[in-house]
Design a protein around this motif. Structure first.
Motif, short mmCIF file in Angstrom:
data_model
loop_
_atom_site.label_atom_id
_atom_site.label_comp_id
_atom_site.label_asym_id
_atom_site.label_seq_id
_atom_site.Cartn_x
_atom_site.Cartn_y
_atom_site.Cartn_z
N MET A 133 41.46 41.10 42.45
CA MET A 133 41.09 39.78 42.99
C MET A 133 39.93 39.20 42.20
SD MET A 133 39.08 40.85 46.52
CE MET A 133 40.37 42.00 47.06
N ALA A 134 39.69 37.90 42.41
CA ALA A 134 38.55 37.26 41.76
C ALA A 134 37.26 37.87 42.29
CB ALA A 134 38.57 35.76 42.04
N PRO A 135 36.26 38.03 41.42
CA PRO A 135 35.00 38.64 41.88
C PRO A 135 34.36 37.88 43.05
CG PRO A 135 34.85 37.86 39.58
CD PRO A 135 36.27 37.79 39.97
N GLY A 136 34.54 36.58 43.09
CA GLY A 136 33.97 35.80 44.19
C GLY A 136 34.56 36.19 45.54
N GLU A 137 35.84 36.50 45.55
CA GLU A 137 36.49 36.93 46.79
C GLU A 137 35.93 38.28 47.23
OE1 GLU A 137 37.74 34.34 47.94
OE2 GLU A 137 39.93 34.62 47.95
N ALA A 138 35.77 39.18 46.27
CA ALA A 138 35.22 40.49 46.60
C ALA A 138 33.84 40.36 47.22
CB ALA A 138 35.17 41.37 45.35
N LYS A 139 33.03 39.47 46.65
CA LYS A 139 31.68 39.26 47.19
C LYS A 139 31.73 38.73 48.62
CE LYS A 139 29.60 38.34 42.70
NZ LYS A 139 29.20 37.30 41.77
N ARG A 140 32.64 37.82 48.86
CA ARG A 140 32.76 37.23 50.20
C ARG A 140 33.15 38.32 51.21
NH1 ARG A 140 36.74 34.35 52.89
NH2 ARG A 140 38.23 34.46 51.18
N PHE A 141 34.11 39.17 50.83
CA PHE A 141 34.54 40.23 51.75
C PHE A 141 33.42 41.24 52.00
CE2 PHE A 141 39.08 39.55 49.94
CZ PHE A 141 39.18 38.35 50.64
N ALA A 142 32.64 41.51 50.95
CA ALA A 142 31.53 42.47 51.11
C ALA A 142 30.49 41.93 52.09
CB ALA A 142 30.90 42.75 49.75
N ASP A 202 26.33 45.73 42.28
CA ASP A 202 26.77 44.47 42.86
C ASP A 202 28.29 44.40 42.98
OD1 ASP A 202 24.13 43.55 42.97
OD2 ASP A 202 24.23 42.79 40.90
N VAL A 203 28.74 44.14 44.19
CA VAL A 203 30.16 43.90 44.39
C VAL A 203 30.57 42.70 43.54
CG1 VAL A 203 31.83 43.02 46.08
CG2 VAL A 203 30.36 44.97 46.65
N GLY A 204 31.72 42.77 42.92
CA GLY A 204 32.21 41.71 42.03
C GLY A 204 32.32 42.21 40.59
N ILE A 205 31.45 43.15 40.21
CA ILE A 205 31.49 43.67 38.84
C ILE A 205 32.79 44.46 38.61
CG2 ILE A 205 30.35 45.12 37.11
CD1 ILE A 205 27.71 44.62 38.54
N GLY A 206 33.12 45.31 39.58
CA GLY A 206 34.36 46.08 39.46
C GLY A 206 35.55 45.16 39.28
N SER A 207 35.61 44.13 40.13
CA SER A 207 36.73 43.16 40.03
C SER A 207 36.72 42.45 38.70
CB SER A 207 36.64 42.14 41.17
OG SER A 207 37.01 42.74 42.38
#
Lengths: 306, 306
Positions: free
Chosen positions: A101-110, A168-173
């Motif tokens: 998924m897009a890193p922005g989505e991952a950040k939102r879910f986190a 930071d969440v988003g880097i993996g994505s």
């Protein structure tokens, strides 16, 4: 309390999720899983897991939930929708989110997970169904040290290699997205090159042999061209995966005014292949699209694969 | 008679030709060479070869001539133009033609060579300047058995691996063209992906480490991305090589109504990079083009490479 550390939920029992569930069971976890497909749920039960009717029931009291659905929308639905995972997990449990998924989505879910008192690991996977089943995936993970700590036993069971990419969440994505950009381009290029070679009347098996020993080779060329040579387009990884993943790449590029001419050309080819009726076939079907357009003949399936 | 088998001419003393001349000298051949550049001619003399003023003088009485110029037009000029190689070689000598060109051009030159009583080997090379110098090139060769036989001592001196691809001139060139299609696309994709990764704020050294262990990797990604990481765009292989080679790919595609959307996107990127003043810089300069367009900063040269 963080629930029984041996209780793990796996939501999404496709070829990747089911393989990961098997690896977890083999490592001694009590695995409960959930999928819309009855066949997938039966397969989990047959492998020694417990099939649940909803994500919430699968996650009830678990210390970790691995989410291996198709995309961000499905991840959001199973985590935070009706009968969702987040409301059912034990307090302090960890969500291991593995869909691309897009890193922005991952950040939102986190952020939503944190608000619910849960840990979140941004943990896309690569390696394919075989490595999922053998517990040898590669995980590209980022998240807080607590999330890594809580997820460690699960990661140990499913992965041969865990890239710890930052707090930071988003880097993996982001890493996964960069990998998918390259992977998608290399598949499309391999298909373009092989049918072009056919147009030059070359022996395709010989082309495979020479190119894999030359500077023109890629991981994907080596992995996918054998499908073309065998005429076997049963989906190891489907065209639809790359219309999705290169679609995410394209969305991110547009969102930040970053031109991506090569990735866009590849996306259009996967879309054309899907439009020609091959969305659920193997992604090497891009070669069949070129062959259809140009009237060239690729190898027919052998008896073994027909 | 076929001339003294130890006399070999090398026409074109760029980084590849000069390296091949050195390998031939090391193997005991009497090498005479020719190049428009005085520096190149001096380098050959310094390495123990004999510098000649024209292709014809270099080839006079030789049993083999290796042609390592830039393209088909130059190959035609040095072979069949004024003071050319073909008229000077010993009867029955072999032309080893190593410039990348369209297979149709190779066939035309082979016919002219045959009419002049000469053998012709369609023998494009790959491997780069270092392997040229160490005698470890890869040769993708096709031609009549007599041409292979006559060229064998030369091939043994310059190549670690000779792919014998068939009796028809043009097959070797076709294989090389397919390789260059893939190589060019992979370089452009690597550059696109690395600057895209920068736009996502990723650690580029880490991206290199992770991708080279993942399904997104390619030979070119592994070879060229270090140039980006070191900020070193001194030309190991120049942008102009790929505007040329992907130009040939594009010409062939148009000539037979074969659409090449991925290769065309890559060609346009190399052209844009050349237009931005980097034609003679390393082909990884496509990354600098992306960085210029997007205003992102790539690693600066280290002291060692500046």
């Amino acid at each position: 309390m963080t629930g029984n550390p041996r209780n793990v939920a796996v939501v999404g029992l496709g070829s990747m999720g089911l393989g990961m569930a098997r690896s977890l069971i083999r490592a001694g976890f009590d695995v409960s899983g959930c999928d819309l497909s009855e066949t997938a749920r039966s397969a989990l039960a047959g492998a020694g897991g417990r099939a649940a009717a909803t994500p919430g029931l699968a996650a009830k009291g678990a210390a970790a939930a691995v989410i291996v659905v198709v995309n961000a929308a499905q991840t959001e639905a199973v985590l935070f929708g009706e009968d969702g995972v987040a409301a059912a997990l034990a307090p302090g449990a960890v969500i291991v989110s593995s869909a691309t998924m897009a890193p922005g989505e991952a950040k939102r879910f986190a952020a939503l997970a944190e608000a619910a008192g849960l840990l979140y690991l941004d943990a896309p996977i690569s390696g394919g169904a075989t490595k999922a089943g053998s517990g040898e995936l590669t995980v590209m993970a980022s998240g807080a040290p607590d999330a890594f700590r809580a997820a460690r036993p699960v990661l140990d069971a499913i992965a041969a290699r865990v890239h710890e990419l930052g707090p930071d969440v988003g880097i993996g994505s982001s890493f996964k997205i960069v990998n998918q950009l390259l992977a998608g381009v290399h598949i499309a290029a391999a298909c373009e090159a092989m049918v072009f070679a056919k147009s030059l009347d070359l022996d395709l098996a010989r082309v495979f042999e020479v190119i894999t020993q030359s500077a023109g080779t890629s991981w994907m060329f080596e992995n996918r061209v054998p499908h073309i040579l065998e005429g076997d387009y049963s989906p190891r990884s489907a065209v639809s995966i790359f219309t999705k993943d290169l679609g995410i790449v394209s969305d991110i590029g547009r969102g930040q005014n970053f031109p991506l001419p090569i990735a866009s050309a590849a996306l259009q080819l996967f879309l054309a292949t899907a439009a020609a009726g091959m969305a659920r076939d193997d992604d090497a079907s891009v070669a069949r699209l070129y062959a259809q357009i140009t009237g060239l003949e690729l190898p027919a399936p052998t008896e073994e694969t027909a």
